[in-house]
Design a protein around this motif. Structure first.
Motif, PDB file in Angstrom:
ATOM      1  N   PRO A  21      -5.412   5.552  -6.471  1.00 49.92           N
ATOM      2  CA  PRO A  21      -6.556   6.046  -5.703  1.00 49.92           C
ATOM      3  C   PRO A  21      -6.057   6.712  -4.438  1.00 49.92           C
ATOM      4  CG  PRO A  21      -6.394   3.648  -5.607  1.00 49.92           C
ATOM      5  CD  PRO A  21      -5.427   4.119  -6.633  1.00 49.92           C
ATOM      6  N   ARG A  22      -6.360   7.971  -4.297  1.00 46.82           N
ATOM      7  CA  ARG A  22      -5.757   8.708  -3.188  1.00 46.82           C
ATOM      8  C   ARG A  22      -6.588   8.622  -1.927  1.00 46.82           C
ATOM      9  NH1 ARG A  22      -4.104  14.449  -4.534  1.00 46.82           N
ATOM     10  NH2 ARG A  22      -2.737  14.140  -2.778  1.00 46.82           N
ATOM     11  N   GLY A  23      -7.782   8.038  -2.073  1.00 46.43           N
ATOM     12  CA  GLY A  23      -8.580   7.850  -0.868  1.00 46.43           C
ATOM     13  C   GLY A  23      -8.768   9.151  -0.125  1.00 46.43           C
ATOM     14  N   LEU A  24      -8.467   9.115   1.133  1.00 41.66           N
ATOM     15  CA  LEU A  24      -8.714  10.295   1.948  1.00 41.66           C
ATOM     16  C   LEU A  24      -7.427  11.063   2.189  1.00 41.66           C
ATOM     17  CD1 LEU A  24     -11.205   8.826   4.512  1.00 41.66           C
ATOM     18  CD2 LEU A  24     -11.643   9.954   2.352  1.00 41.66           C
ATOM     19  N   VAL A  25      -6.550  11.020   1.228  1.00 42.07           N
ATOM     20  CA  VAL A  25      -5.214  11.547   1.496  1.00 42.07           C
ATOM     21  C   VAL A  25      -5.151  13.072   1.532  1.00 42.07           C
ATOM     22  CG1 VAL A  25      -4.296  11.676  -0.832  1.00 42.07           C
ATOM     23  CG2 VAL A  25      -2.788  11.142   1.052  1.00 42.07           C
ATOM     24  N   GLU A  26      -5.956  13.708   0.683  1.00 40.64           N
ATOM     25  CA  GLU A  26      -5.730  15.149   0.543  1.00 40.64           C
ATOM     26  C   GLU A  26      -6.446  15.954   1.623  1.00 40.64           C
ATOM     27  OE1 GLU A  26      -8.628  14.228  -2.870  1.00 40.64           O
ATOM     28  OE2 GLU A  26      -7.244  13.213  -1.577  1.00 40.64           O
ATOM     29  N   LEU A  59     -12.624  16.875   6.401  1.00 40.21           N
ATOM     30  CA  LEU A  59     -12.611  16.079   5.176  1.00 40.21           C
ATOM     31  C   LEU A  59     -13.473  16.718   4.094  1.00 40.21           C
ATOM     32  CD1 LEU A  59     -13.179  12.551   6.781  1.00 40.21           C
ATOM     33  CD2 LEU A  59     -11.015  13.708   6.366  1.00 40.21           C
ATOM     34  N   LYS A  94     -16.435   2.761  -7.132  1.00 38.77           N
ATOM     35  CA  LYS A  94     -15.443   1.733  -6.799  1.00 38.77           C
ATOM     36  C   LYS A  94     -15.735   1.133  -5.423  1.00 38.77           C
ATOM     37  CE  LYS A  94     -10.523   0.929  -6.403  1.00 38.77           C
ATOM     38  NZ  LYS A  94     -10.689   0.508  -5.003  1.00 38.77           N
ATOM     39  N   GLY A 104     -10.171   0.144   0.120  1.00 38.72           N
ATOM     40  CA  GLY A 104      -9.204   0.868  -0.705  1.00 38.72           C
ATOM     41  C   GLY A 104      -9.029   2.307  -0.268  1.00 38.72           C
ATOM     42  N   LEU A 105      -9.465   2.618   0.958  1.00 37.44           N
ATOM     43  CA  LEU A 105      -9.276   3.978   1.489  1.00 37.44           C
ATOM     44  C   LEU A 105      -8.075   3.963   2.420  1.00 37.44           C
ATOM     45  CD1 LEU A 105     -12.996   4.744   2.274  1.00 37.44           C
ATOM     46  CD2 LEU A 105     -11.647   5.753   0.459  1.00 37.44           C
ATOM     47  N   GLN A 106      -7.098   3.114   2.059  1.00 37.07           N
ATOM     48  CA  GLN A 106      -5.990   2.884   2.987  1.00 37.07           C
ATOM     49  C   GLN A 106      -5.111   4.096   3.164  1.00 37.07           C
ATOM     50  OE1 GLN A 106      -6.159   1.945  -0.070  1.00 37.07           O
ATOM     51  NE2 GLN A 106      -4.258   1.260  -0.963  1.00 37.07           N
ATOM     52  N   THR A 107      -5.282   5.103   2.311  1.00 32.15           N
ATOM     53  CA  THR A 107      -4.406   6.265   2.425  1.00 32.15           C
ATOM     54  C   THR A 107      -4.910   7.277   3.452  1.00 32.15           C
ATOM     55  OG1 THR A 107      -5.510   7.074   0.485  1.00 32.15           O
ATOM     56  CG2 THR A 107      -3.312   6.184   0.195  1.00 32.15           C
ATOM     57  N   LEU A 108      -6.019   6.939   4.102  1.00 28.67           N
ATOM     58  CA  LEU A 108      -6.434   7.795   5.215  1.00 28.67           C
ATOM     59  C   LEU A 108      -5.405   7.623   6.329  1.00 28.67           C
ATOM     60  CD1 LEU A 108      -8.776   9.538   6.515  1.00 28.67           C
ATOM     61  CD2 LEU A 108      -9.280   7.454   7.736  1.00 28.67           C
ATOM     62  N   GLN A 109      -4.650   8.688   6.596  1.00 25.19           N
ATOM     63  CA  GLN A 109      -3.538   8.503   7.525  1.00 25.19           C
ATOM     64  C   GLN A 109      -3.985   8.587   8.960  1.00 25.19           C
ATOM     65  OE1 GLN A 109      -4.224  11.396   6.412  1.00 25.19           O
ATOM     66  NE2 GLN A 109      -3.239  11.687   4.444  1.00 25.19           N
ATOM     67  N   GLN A 131     -14.661  12.421   0.839  1.00 31.96           N
ATOM     68  CA  GLN A 131     -14.030  11.722   1.952  1.00 31.96           C
ATOM     69  C   GLN A 131     -15.047  11.384   3.037  1.00 31.96           C
ATOM     70  OE1 GLN A 131     -11.210  14.769   2.763  1.00 31.96           O
ATOM     71  NE2 GLN A 131      -9.640  13.890   1.444  1.00 31.96           N
ATOM     72  N   GLU A 144       0.823  -1.198   0.000  1.00 37.14           N
ATOM     73  CA  GLU A 144       0.000   0.000   0.000  1.00 37.14           C
ATOM     74  C   GLU A 144       0.857   1.247   0.000  1.00 37.14           C
ATOM     75  OE1 GLU A 144      -3.517  -2.293   2.307  1.00 37.14           O
ATOM     76  OE2 GLU A 144      -2.204  -0.954   3.381  1.00 37.14           O
ATOM     77  N   SER A 148       1.758   2.723  -3.321  1.00 39.97           N
ATOM     78  CA  SER A 148       0.751   3.425  -4.115  1.00 39.97           C
ATOM     79  C   SER A 148       0.658   4.901  -3.731  1.00 39.97           C
ATOM     80  CB  SER A 148      -0.611   2.760  -3.935  1.00 39.97           C
ATOM     81  OG  SER A 148      -1.104   3.038  -2.657  1.00 39.97           O
ATOM     82  N   LEU A 149       1.270   5.248  -2.624  1.00 44.70           N
ATOM     83  CA  LEU A 149       1.111   6.614  -2.139  1.00 44.70           C
ATOM     84  C   LEU A 149       1.685   7.696  -3.049  1.00 44.70           C
ATOM     85  CD1 LEU A 149       1.455   6.791   1.728  1.00 44.70           C
ATOM     86  CD2 LEU A 149      -0.243   7.896   0.304  1.00 44.70           C
ATOM     87  N   ARG A 202     -15.019   7.362  -7.343  1.00 48.26           N
ATOM     88  CA  ARG A 202     -14.487   6.660  -6.181  1.00 48.26           C
ATOM     89  C   ARG A 202     -15.587   5.906  -5.441  1.00 48.26           C
ATOM     90  NH1 ARG A 202     -11.469  10.802  -3.145  1.00 48.26           N
ATOM     91  NH2 ARG A 202     -10.079  10.816  -4.913  1.00 48.26           N
TER      92      ARG A 202
END
Lengths: 363, 273
Positions: free
Chosen positions: A28-33, B163, B203, B149-154, B167, A18, A21-22, B200
């Protein structure tokens, strides 16, 4: 800054697949921004910080006030003076806990001081006039607080009357009952049993007197800070005040939460009645009538939003202490009392202005 | 399991997870649901479409326990069940993402995901001191997000108000997916979103469905529906006028039926009810 640090953390937390992919822009950036990667101006950065750490604002005000007043008046920065300030604001602070719980649910309680007066007058009536055992009188007095809270809660949840109006009504009712029961007369210090004034007595530390009432006040703040932070009930109080419909759809029984908040607030006010007797030594039916609004002042200056769902219990302690510090500091610096009032007014408006701005960011 | 009122084209091997028979809902003189039928099979994505006032919202509210039908019956896993509240529906594994999202902006992501079903610490800390297990809730919230697939939520500890719209939708969907063991209902999930964020959510729907959980999707977005849905339930004037496979019709026909410009019969489709 905020965004950068968060990304760093996720990179170490996530498994390899994972993490890779960052950096890819198309992944897919998901909730990153969260911060959109955009640079935040210093003001925005401070606002974000204040949004996530609501105690920063009141703490900054308190620290600055302490520094300024310590420089201006040599008598201000003594342990004795701090103990005095805390004694002066402890009743408002303790009432403020009850007020905070209610304001967090997007309510307000205009009747807190009236409930307190009624409860202490009942304690005095039972113990002094009727000669009942003082422990029993104390318990019944606290129970009066609980009952008054329950009445407020029932009016709000069952009659669907907005808390402002409900407690404006009960303010008059409870105050009238207070005068009725006491006949408008005080019980002088000499006649008040020792247990009822015990919270006004104290002990010496480093040559400074601290009272049991101060200790009780601090312990109550610690207890309710824990409850709001670490229990489901605390979470539900925030949820109900933040978005009532969302709370309901999430399965929270909102009326039960509201009812319990008013009852617990009544309990706290009942205990505050005991503290008030200790503070002033006698039992007066008119002693703290101005504390209704003073408790709201402490909550608001402490950074809790009048719109509900946002705030910290420790903010209310800071808010009450800030009021005390300004009163003490200004009077030691030789200002007339009217300037204390004046300053508190500015602090209230400033605190709510900040809250409005922060809420806008949160949208 | 299949009954007279459902489309004869449904093979009997398909298990129905959630079924409504002749549901009626009235608001005063307005009949929102006029003996409408409803069904969703195990493992499918079912789209519900209908013009304004067709009764979509009333139908979804009945299915999610938000309102109680005045008539007809509801079957969960083949058992007649009265859903008296959203809480009861959730206990049966029916999770709904309401159009209003039902999130609490000032609370953090993990708290929102576990709102109303918080986890307490084990032992005395939990039983006597009622202490919440925030660490576990955060871990599981992170897991729920990652699974979609929302793994980039830090940071699941940040408040929802920080958000964006998409989000927040992600949080609401993750919550539903994390607890929706039987069926997940999404009410207009992309109505307020931009193109990219809508993509999104599509998906997300596929991801939930790939875990074998059936999804009910209420939407006006035809391309999106035809991309993800297996079948389309067409609601008109309080009734289900057609229940068709997306492979059987094209978008134009579906819209025509929805607005009453044509009927299932004219298109050679079997009437659903």
């Amino acid at each position: 800054m905020l965004g950068l640090r968060a990304v760093n953390r996720s990179a170490t937390d996530l498994p390899d697949g994972e993490r890779t992919s960052l950096p890819a822009p198309k992944a897919p950036r998901g909730l990153v921004e969260i911060d959109g990667g955009a640079r935040l101006s210093p003001l925005q950065w401070v606002e974000r910080r204040m949004l996530s750490r609501p105690l920063i604002g009141p703490l900054a005000v308190l620290v600055i006030a302490l520094i300024v007043f310590s420089i201006v008046s040599p008598n201000f920065g003594t342990l004795q003076n701090f103990s005095l300030i805390l004694q002066q604001v402890q009743v408002i602070a303790l009432l403020g806990i009850a007020q905070t719980l209610i304001i967090l649910t997007a309510g307000i309680d205009l009747s807190v001081a009236a409930v307190m007066l009624l409860a202490q007058v009942v304690m005095g009536k039972l113990a002094v006039t009727l000669g009942l055992p003082v422990e029993f009188a104390l318990l019944l007095g606290v129970l009066v607080g609980v009952i008054c809270g329950a009445i407020n809660g029932l009016i709000v949840t069952k009659l669907n009357i907005p808390p402002f109006i409900a407690t404006l009504g009960t303010l008059s009712i409870f105050y009238a009952l207070n005068i009725f029961i006491s006949d408008g007369e005080s019980v002088p210090y000499a006649e008040v049993p020792a247990l009822l004034t015990w919270l006004g007595t104290g002990f010496q530390v480093f040559g400074t007197t601290f009272t049991y009432g101060q200790v009780l006040t601090i312990l109550m703040f610690v207890l309710f800070a824990y409850i709001l932070r670490s229990t489901a009930w605390g979470t539900h109080i925030y949820a109900v005040g933040d978005n009532l419909e969302a709370a309901r759809l999430s399965g929270i029984r909102v009326n039960r939460v509201l009812m319990s908040v008013y009852i617990v607030a009544g309990l706290i006010i009942g205990v505050t009645a005991w503290l008030l007797i200790g503070r002033i030594g006698s039992i007066s039916p008119t002693a703290g009538a101005s504390y209704n609004l003073a408790s709201i002042t402490a909550v608001v200056i402490g950074g809790t939003s009048l719109f509900g769902g946002r705030g910290r219990i420790m903010g209310t302690l800071l808010g009450a202490v800030i009021v005390g510090v300004f009163s003490s500091g200004l009077s030691l610096a030789g200002f007339d009392n009217l300037w204390q009032e004046f300053t508190i007014g500015i602090l209230i408006i400033g605190a709510v202005a900040v809250d409005q701005r922060l809420r806008k960011i949160g949208r | 399991m299949t009954t007279e009122s459902t489309a004869p084209s449904v093979p009997r091997s398909h298990e129905l997870v959630l079924e409504g028979r002749r549901l009626v809902k009235r608001y005063g003189h307005v009949v929102a649901l006029d003996e409408t039928d409803f069904e969703i099979r195990q493992g499918e994505v079912l789209a519900v479409i209908g013009d304004n006032g067709a009764g979509k919202s009333s139908l979804i509210q009945c299915l999610s326990g938000a309102v109680q039908p005045d008539g007809g019956e509801l079957l969960v896993g083949g058992e007649p069940t009265a859903l008296k509240s959203p809480v009861e529906a959730r206990r049966l594994g029916i999770e709904t993402v309401f159009q209003s999202l039902a999130v609490s902006p000032a609370l953090d992501v993990a708290t929102n995901i576990f709102l109303g079903r918080e986890l307490r610490r084990a032992g005395i800390a939990g039983s006597v001191f009622r202490m919440l297990d925030k660490k576990r809730m955060r871990q599981e919230a992170l897991g729920a997000m990652a699974e979609l697939g929302l793994q980039t939520l830090q940071n699941v500890g940040q408040s929802v108000e920080t958000l964006s719209g998409g989000q927040r939708q992600g949080v609401a969907v993750a919550r539903a997916a994390a607890f929706g063991s039987k069926v997940v209902i999404l009410d207009e999930p992309t109505a307020a979103l931009g193109v990219k964020e809508s993509g999104r959510v599509v998906k997300l729907i596929k991801d939930i469905n790939s875990r074998g959980i059936p999804v009910i999707l209420i939407s006006h977005n035809m391309p999106q529906i035809f991309e993800v849905a297996d079948r389309v339930h067409i609601q008109r004037l309080g009734r289900r006028i057609a229940l068709v496979e997306t492979s059987q019709v094209d978008m134009a026909d579906a819209v025509a039926m929805m607005v009453g410009a044509t009927t299932p019969e004219k298109l050679g489709l079997e009437r659903a009810s």
